[in-house]
Enzyme design. Structure first.
Site, PDB file in Angstrom:
ATOM      1  N   CYS A  79     -54.001 -87.500 -18.378  1.00  0.00           N
ATOM      2  CA  CYS A  79     -54.214 -88.706 -17.569  1.00  0.00           C
ATOM      3  C   CYS A  79     -55.444 -88.528 -16.660  1.00  0.00           C
ATOM      4  O   CYS A  79     -56.555 -88.415 -17.158  1.00  0.00           O
ATOM      5  CB  CYS A  79     -52.956 -89.057 -16.789  1.00  0.00           C
ATOM      6  SG  CYS A  79     -52.994 -90.751 -16.111  1.00  0.00           S
ATOM      7  N   HIS A 184     -49.664 -90.009 -21.152  1.00  0.00           N
ATOM      8  CA  HIS A 184     -48.793 -88.917 -20.706  1.00  0.00           C
ATOM      9  C   HIS A 184     -47.929 -88.435 -21.872  1.00  0.00           C
ATOM     10  O   HIS A 184     -46.901 -89.057 -22.166  1.00  0.00           O
ATOM     11  CB  HIS A 184     -47.880 -89.387 -19.571  1.00  0.00           C
ATOM     12  CG  HIS A 184     -48.566 -89.604 -18.271  1.00  0.00           C
ATOM     13  ND1 HIS A 184     -48.677 -88.624 -17.311  1.00  0.00           N
ATOM     14  CD2 HIS A 184     -49.195 -90.698 -17.774  1.00  0.00           C
ATOM     15  CE1 HIS A 184     -49.339 -89.097 -16.267  1.00  0.00           C
ATOM     16  NE2 HIS A 184     -49.663 -90.353 -16.521  1.00  0.00           N
ATOM     17  N   GLU A 186     -45.935 -85.987 -21.856  1.00  0.00           N
ATOM     18  CA  GLU A 186     -44.640 -85.565 -21.318  1.00  0.00           C
ATOM     19  C   GLU A 186     -43.705 -86.744 -21.056  1.00  0.00           C
ATOM     20  O   GLU A 186     -42.512 -86.551 -20.810  1.00  0.00           O
ATOM     21  CB  GLU A 186     -44.841 -84.751 -20.037  1.00  0.00           C
ATOM     22  CG  GLU A 186     -45.143 -85.549 -18.784  1.00  0.00           C
ATOM     23  CD  GLU A 186     -46.587 -86.007 -18.653  1.00  0.00           C
ATOM     24  OE1 GLU A 186     -46.950 -86.528 -17.592  1.00  0.00           O
ATOM     25  OE2 GLU A 186     -47.360 -85.847 -19.622  1.00  0.00           O
TER      26      GLU A 186
END
Length: 205
Positions: A79, A184, A186
């Site tokens: 990001c 992202h 994750e």
């Protein structure tokens, strides 16, 4: 061992939890010796470009990250961590980024006032074939974005994925040992975990 670079800005726990979930040992640190001794490093980021660079400079993370990248070991920006790899951003006039890569970081345009800014949500990717970060991922997978500014790389050969949100966005890059995503991983479900697994496999040779 993966070093998650802690420069005093942003929530790192979602990255740590994702790495733990896929069975990867990691350490959250701002200590140069620990970062340099790791097999790979991840630079997460939230907030503004200028504030993040101030924190990087004040914490010593700028020097540590620069030296780590020069080792040739795999490095991953996430990001804002992608944007910080470039020279500057329209978000923070006068702030100097890490400067590993060249391109423009501009605000997502909304000329017709039809887009929500910041861009928060799931978008599909158009992936470059045979890029190691996307090994085993087919089609146009959906991943999760949270951002108001976007990258247009100077060299399109480093762009490994793109998406569309009112404009074409360079959603990930790969140059030598540097990998980075505007989205992202994750927070991107199974696809994101697969991407992180691919990165971890790179750190293991």
């Amino acid at each position: 061992m993966i070093a998650v670079v802690d420069y005093g800005a942003g929530n790192l726990q979602s990255v740590v939890k994702a790495l733990n979930f896929i069975g990867c040992d990691c350490i959250v640190t701002n200590k140069k010796n620990e970062i340099l001794s790791a097999d790979g490093a991840i630079l997460p980021g939230v907030g503004s470009f200028g504030d993040a660079m101030d924190s990087m400079n004040n914490s010593g993370a700028t020097e540590a990250v620069t030296e780590f990248v020069r080792t040739g070991k795999p490095f991953f920006g996430i990001c804002l961590g992608l944007q910080l790899l470039f020279e500057k951003s329209d978000e923070s006039s006068g702030a100097k980024g890490l400067g590993f890569l060249k391109g423009t970081i501009s605000k997502i345009p909304d000329n017709n006032h039809t887009l929500k800014i910041p861009h928060m949500g799931w978008n599909s990717l158009k992936i470059r074939e045979n890029d190691c970060l996307y090994k085993g991922i087919e089609g146009n997978p959906y991943v999760y974005f949270v951002h108001s500014y976007f990258l247009k790389a100077e060299d399109e050969n480093i762009v490994s994925a793109r998406t569309e949100y009112g404009v074409s966005i360079d959603a990930s890059v790969h140059f030598e040992n540097i990998y980075a995503t505007q989205f992202h991983p994750e927070k991107s479900g199974d696809v994101g975990l697969h991407i992180l697994k691919n990165f971890v496999s790179l750190t293991r040779g």
